[in-house]
Motif scaffolding. Structure first.
Motif, PDB file in Angstrom:
ATOM      1  N   THR A  92     -14.601   0.656  11.265  1.00 33.17           N
ATOM      2  CA  THR A  92     -13.457   0.532  10.344  1.00 33.17           C
ATOM      3  C   THR A  92     -13.095   1.894   9.755  1.00 33.17           C
ATOM      4  OG1 THR A  92     -14.971   0.008   8.515  1.00 33.17           O
ATOM      5  CG2 THR A  92     -14.034  -1.850   9.731  1.00 33.17           C
ATOM      6  N   ASP A  93     -13.150   2.913  10.576  1.00 33.03           N
ATOM      7  CA  ASP A  93     -12.945   4.280  10.097  1.00 33.03           C
ATOM      8  C   ASP A  93     -11.589   4.450   9.436  1.00 33.03           C
ATOM      9  OD1 ASP A  93     -12.389   7.319  10.298  1.00 33.03           O
ATOM     10  OD2 ASP A  93     -14.472   7.137  10.951  1.00 33.03           O
ATOM     11  N   THR A  94     -11.595   5.053   8.266  1.00 27.60           N
ATOM     12  CA  THR A  94     -10.363   5.253   7.497  1.00 27.60           C
ATOM     13  C   THR A  94      -9.264   5.898   8.326  1.00 27.60           C
ATOM     14  OG1 THR A  94     -11.494   5.405   5.363  1.00 27.60           O
ATOM     15  CG2 THR A  94      -9.362   6.508   5.534  1.00 27.60           C
ATOM     16  N   LEU A  95      -9.623   6.895   9.141  1.00 29.58           N
ATOM     17  CA  LEU A  95      -8.600   7.632   9.893  1.00 29.58           C
ATOM     18  C   LEU A  95      -7.941   6.788  10.982  1.00 29.58           C
ATOM     19  CD1 LEU A  95     -10.150  11.194  10.317  1.00 29.58           C
ATOM     20  CD2 LEU A  95      -8.938  10.187   8.379  1.00 29.58           C
ATOM     21  N   CYS A  96      -8.545   5.651  11.316  1.00 34.15           N
ATOM     22  CA  CYS A  96      -7.978   4.786  12.358  1.00 34.15           C
ATOM     23  C   CYS A  96      -7.042   3.723  11.794  1.00 34.15           C
ATOM     24  CB  CYS A  96      -9.093   4.096  13.141  1.00 34.15           C
ATOM     25  SG  CYS A  96     -10.092   5.215  14.143  1.00 34.15           S
ATOM     26  N   TYR A  97      -7.054   3.528  10.484  1.00 31.83           N
ATOM     27  CA  TYR A  97      -6.262   2.464   9.874  1.00 31.83           C
ATOM     28  C   TYR A  97      -5.061   3.053   9.145  1.00 31.83           C
ATOM     29  CZ  TYR A  97      -9.486  -1.158  11.220  1.00 31.83           C
ATOM     30  OH  TYR A  97     -10.218  -2.042  11.970  1.00 31.83           O
ATOM     31  N   ARG A  98      -3.875   2.754   9.682  1.00 31.47           N
ATOM     32  CA  ARG A  98      -2.635   3.330   9.183  1.00 31.47           C
ATOM     33  C   ARG A  98      -1.768   2.260   8.517  1.00 31.47           C
ATOM     34  NH1 ARG A  98      -2.493   7.602  13.104  1.00 31.47           N
ATOM     35  NH2 ARG A  98      -4.702   8.076  13.455  1.00 31.47           N
ATOM     36  N   ALA A  99      -0.820   2.719   7.738  1.00 30.25           N
ATOM     37  CA  ALA A  99       0.184   1.817   7.171  1.00 30.25           C
ATOM     38  C   ALA A  99       1.068   1.286   8.294  1.00 30.25           C
ATOM     39  CB  ALA A  99       1.015   2.558   6.130  1.00 30.25           C
ATOM     40  N   SER A 132      -2.483  -0.509  12.744  1.00 31.14           N
ATOM     41  CA  SER A 132      -1.479  -0.500  11.681  1.00 31.14           C
ATOM     42  C   SER A 132      -1.695  -1.758  10.845  1.00 31.14           C
ATOM     43  CB  SER A 132      -0.067  -0.489  12.264  1.00 31.14           C
ATOM     44  OG  SER A 132       0.208   0.769  12.849  1.00 31.14           O
ATOM     45  N   GLY A 133      -1.910  -1.567   9.544  1.00 29.16           N
ATOM     46  CA  GLY A 133      -2.223  -2.701   8.687  1.00 29.16           C
ATOM     47  C   GLY A 133      -3.714  -2.798   8.458  1.00 29.16           C
ATOM     48  N   VAL A 134      -4.160  -3.953   7.974  1.00 31.47           N
ATOM     49  CA  VAL A 134      -5.573  -4.115   7.608  1.00 31.47           C
ATOM     50  C   VAL A 134      -6.326  -5.040   8.551  1.00 31.47           C
ATOM     51  CG1 VAL A 134      -5.131  -3.649   5.169  1.00 31.47           C
ATOM     52  CG2 VAL A 134      -4.996  -6.004   6.015  1.00 31.47           C
ATOM     53  N   LEU A 135      -5.660  -5.643   9.515  1.00 31.95           N
ATOM     54  CA  LEU A 135      -6.326  -6.549  10.450  1.00 31.95           C
ATOM     55  C   LEU A 135      -7.294  -5.768  11.324  1.00 31.95           C
ATOM     56  CD1 LEU A 135      -6.434  -9.500  11.402  1.00 31.95           C
ATOM     57  CD2 LEU A 135      -4.749  -8.889  13.155  1.00 31.95           C
ATOM     58  N   HIS A 136      -8.557  -6.187  11.321  1.00 31.43           N
ATOM     59  CA  HIS A 136      -9.603  -5.460  12.053  1.00 31.43           C
ATOM     60  C   HIS A 136      -9.429  -5.598  13.558  1.00 31.43           C
ATOM     61  CE1 HIS A 136     -13.470  -3.838  13.190  1.00 31.43           C
ATOM     62  NE2 HIS A 136     -13.756  -4.959  13.837  1.00 31.43           N
ATOM     63  N   ARG A 137      -9.632  -4.484  14.248  1.00 31.13           N
ATOM     64  CA  ARG A 137      -9.727  -4.487  15.712  1.00 31.13           C
ATOM     65  C   ARG A 137     -10.965  -3.694  16.094  1.00 31.13           C
ATOM     66  NH1 ARG A 137      -4.407  -2.261  18.347  1.00 31.13           N
ATOM     67  NH2 ARG A 137      -5.688  -2.617  20.210  1.00 31.13           N
ATOM     68  N   PRO A 138     -11.808  -4.245  16.957  1.00 33.22           N
ATOM     69  CA  PRO A 138     -13.063  -3.565  17.303  1.00 33.22           C
ATOM     70  C   PRO A 138     -12.829  -2.291  18.101  1.00 33.22           C
ATOM     71  CG  PRO A 138     -12.745  -5.491  18.686  1.00 33.22           C
ATOM     72  CD  PRO A 138     -11.665  -5.541  17.660  1.00 33.22           C
ATOM     73  N   GLN A 139     -13.743  -1.359  17.937  1.00 35.08           N
ATOM     74  CA  GLN A 139     -13.721  -0.145  18.752  1.00 35.08           C
ATOM     75  C   GLN A 139     -14.429  -0.430  20.079  1.00 35.08           C
ATOM     76  OE1 GLN A 139     -12.046   2.450  18.103  1.00 35.08           O
ATOM     77  NE2 GLN A 139     -11.581   2.163  15.926  1.00 35.08           N
ATOM     78  N   PRO A 140     -14.062   0.298  21.136  1.00 44.67           N
ATOM     79  CA  PRO A 140     -14.695   0.067  22.443  1.00 44.67           C
ATOM     80  C   PRO A 140     -16.206   0.286  22.385  1.00 44.67           C
ATOM     81  CG  PRO A 140     -12.734   1.440  22.669  1.00 44.67           C
ATOM     82  CD  PRO A 140     -13.006   1.336  21.200  1.00 44.67           C
ATOM     83  N   GLU A 141     -16.940  -0.540  23.072  1.00 44.57           N
ATOM     84  CA  GLU A 141     -18.395  -0.405  23.095  1.00 44.57           C
ATOM     85  C   GLU A 141     -18.813   0.952  23.656  1.00 44.57           C
ATOM     86  OE1 GLU A 141     -20.921  -2.105  21.917  1.00 44.57           O
ATOM     87  OE2 GLU A 141     -19.491  -3.440  20.953  1.00 44.57           O
ATOM     88  N   ALA A 142     -18.058   1.465  24.625  1.00 48.96           N
ATOM     89  CA  ALA A 142     -18.394   2.773  25.203  1.00 48.96           C
ATOM     90  C   ALA A 142     -18.279   3.865  24.139  1.00 48.96           C
ATOM     91  CB  ALA A 142     -17.479   3.083  26.384  1.00 48.96           C
ATOM     92  N   THR A 143     -17.275   3.757  23.282  1.00 49.47           N
ATOM     93  CA  THR A 143     -17.100   4.721  22.192  1.00 49.47           C
ATOM     94  C   THR A 143     -18.264   4.651  21.213  1.00 49.47           C
ATOM     95  OG1 THR A 143     -14.688   4.751  22.325  1.00 49.47           O
ATOM     96  CG2 THR A 143     -15.670   5.279  20.186  1.00 49.47           C
ATOM     97  N   LEU A 144     -18.645   3.450  20.842  1.00 47.23           N
ATOM     98  CA  LEU A 144     -19.748   3.279  19.898  1.00 47.23           C
ATOM     99  C   LEU A 144     -21.062   3.773  20.492  1.00 47.23           C
ATOM    100  CD1 LEU A 144     -18.894  -0.237  18.423  1.00 47.23           C
ATOM    101  CD2 LEU A 144     -18.276   2.028  17.549  1.00 47.23           C
ATOM    102  N   ALA A 145     -21.227   3.599  21.783  1.00 42.24           N
ATOM    103  CA  ALA A 145     -22.454   4.066  22.442  1.00 42.24           C
ATOM    104  C   ALA A 145     -22.562   5.585  22.381  1.00 42.24           C
ATOM    105  CB  ALA A 145     -22.484   3.591  23.893  1.00 42.24           C
ATOM    106  N   VAL A 146     -21.441   6.273  22.578  1.00 42.06           N
ATOM    107  CA  VAL A 146     -21.446   7.732  22.504  1.00 42.06           C
ATOM    108  C   VAL A 146     -21.773   8.184  21.082  1.00 42.06           C
ATOM    109  CG1 VAL A 146     -19.985   9.797  22.631  1.00 42.06           C
ATOM    110  CG2 VAL A 146     -19.893   8.080  24.449  1.00 42.06           C
ATOM    111  N   LEU A 147     -21.185   7.515  20.104  1.00 47.09           N
ATOM    112  CA  LEU A 147     -21.445   7.880  18.710  1.00 47.09           C
ATOM    113  C   LEU A 147     -22.900   7.607  18.334  1.00 47.09           C
ATOM    114  CD1 LEU A 147     -18.158   6.613  17.006  1.00 47.09           C
ATOM    115  CD2 LEU A 147     -18.782   8.965  17.618  1.00 47.09           C
ATOM    116  N   ARG A 148     -23.477   6.536  18.858  1.00 45.94           N
ATOM    117  CA  ARG A 148     -24.895   6.258  18.612  1.00 45.94           C
ATOM    118  C   ARG A 148     -25.769   7.390  19.174  1.00 45.94           C
ATOM    119  NH1 ARG A 148     -26.304   1.267  16.807  1.00 45.94           N
ATOM    120  NH2 ARG A 148     -24.714  -0.374  16.921  1.00 45.94           N
ATOM    121  N   GLN A 149     -25.434   7.848  20.353  1.00 47.53           N
ATOM    122  CA  GLN A 149     -26.194   8.946  20.964  1.00 47.53           C
ATOM    123  C   GLN A 149     -26.092  10.204  20.117  1.00 47.53           C
ATOM    124  OE1 GLN A 149     -24.602   9.263  24.933  1.00 47.53           O
ATOM    125  NE2 GLN A 149     -25.855   7.587  25.733  1.00 47.53           N
ATOM    126  N   ARG A 150     -24.892  10.467  19.605  1.00 50.76           N
ATOM    127  CA  ARG A 150     -24.700  11.652  18.758  1.00 50.76           C
ATOM    128  C   ARG A 150     -25.571  11.548  17.510  1.00 50.76           C
ATOM    129  NH1 ARG A 150     -20.739  15.355  16.644  1.00 50.76           N
ATOM    130  NH2 ARG A 150     -22.103  16.858  15.604  1.00 50.76           N
TER     131      ARG A 150
END
Length: 234
Positions: A92-99, A132-150
């Motif tokens: 739910t990163d702030t930079l990903c959620y826009r008006a 856009s808005g507040v409705l949650h959308r999941p991030q790709p699992e591949a993206t999260l896996a890379v961030l976990r490794q980091r």
């Protein structure tokens, strides 16, 4: 406050790093462990906090000591739990959620946040979902896996600093960008970017001095956490 109980502050090399010595005795964490930090630079910063104390010790003026305690007593026993909490922020990163696109704020967010996100994506070889808005959308699992490794590759002291930055900014992207900053002014610019919506609302509706003070304290805490993480790497 308690009365100062030491005269000399030195820094001693220890197996695994450096430890502040008060009259020759090593500082320990709240949990009772030896407060050994990974770099001489961080050790010197901790020693400076102790040297600045007057006749009485002000615990609030030892923030780096508190962060070192946290890194040793909390992060080191279970770094995976800390990483899991940070991945939740990535979802739910702030930079990903826009008006909404038809709102004036959206264009401002696009102008400031989009270059940060695209550069971060390019650096890590990932894709982040924008919302856009507040409705949650999941991030790709591949993206999260890379961030976990980091996160898994970070020293526990660095991870402690990243966690503090992330929670203050509500943005893992912002924290990791600060960690990779190539210029000392970048972390402050990143903090200002993540506060874009707060500033927008303040400009629109007027400024409240209490809110301004809270934001200033959060900024100071963010920059201190950045310094802690940076010192733990040099």
């Amino acid at each position: 406050m308690i009365r100062r109980f030491y005269k000399d502050v030195t820094l001693g090399a220890q197996p695994g790093g450096y430890q502040v010595l008060l009259d020759g005795r090593g500082v320990k964490t709240v949990g009772g462990a030896a407060q050994i930090v990974p770099t001489e630079a961080l050790g010197e910063a901790l020693a400076a906090e102790w040297r600045r104390q007057g006749d009485k010790i002000d615990p609030t003026s030892l923030p780096l000591r508190d962060m070192a305690d946290y890194a040793i007593d909390v992060v080191t026993p279970d770094p995976a739990a800390i990483a899991d909490g940070l991945i939740a922020y990535a979802e739910t990163d702030t930079l990903c959620y826009r008006a909404d696109p038809d709102e004036p704020l959206h264009a401002h967010q696009q102008a400031v946040w989009e270059p940060l996100l695209t550069a971060f994506e390019a650096a890590h070889g990932i894709t982040l979902v924008r919302v856009s808005g507040v409705l949650h959308r999941p991030q790709p699992e591949a993206t999260l896996a890379v961030l976990r490794q980091r996160l898994a590759a970070l020293d526990h002291f660095v991870l402690a600093g990243v966690e503090t930055m992330t929670t203050l900014a509500a943005s893992l992207v912002t924290a990791l960008c600060a960690l990779d900053a190539g210029h000392e002014d970048e972390p402050r610019a990143l903090w200002e970017a993540v506060c874009l919506e707060e500033e927008w609302q303040a400009d629109l509706w007027g400024r409240d001095w209490e809110a301004e003070e809270r934001r200033a304290r959060r900024e100071a805490d963010f920059l201190r956490a950045y310094s802690f993480a940076r010192l733990a790497q040099i």
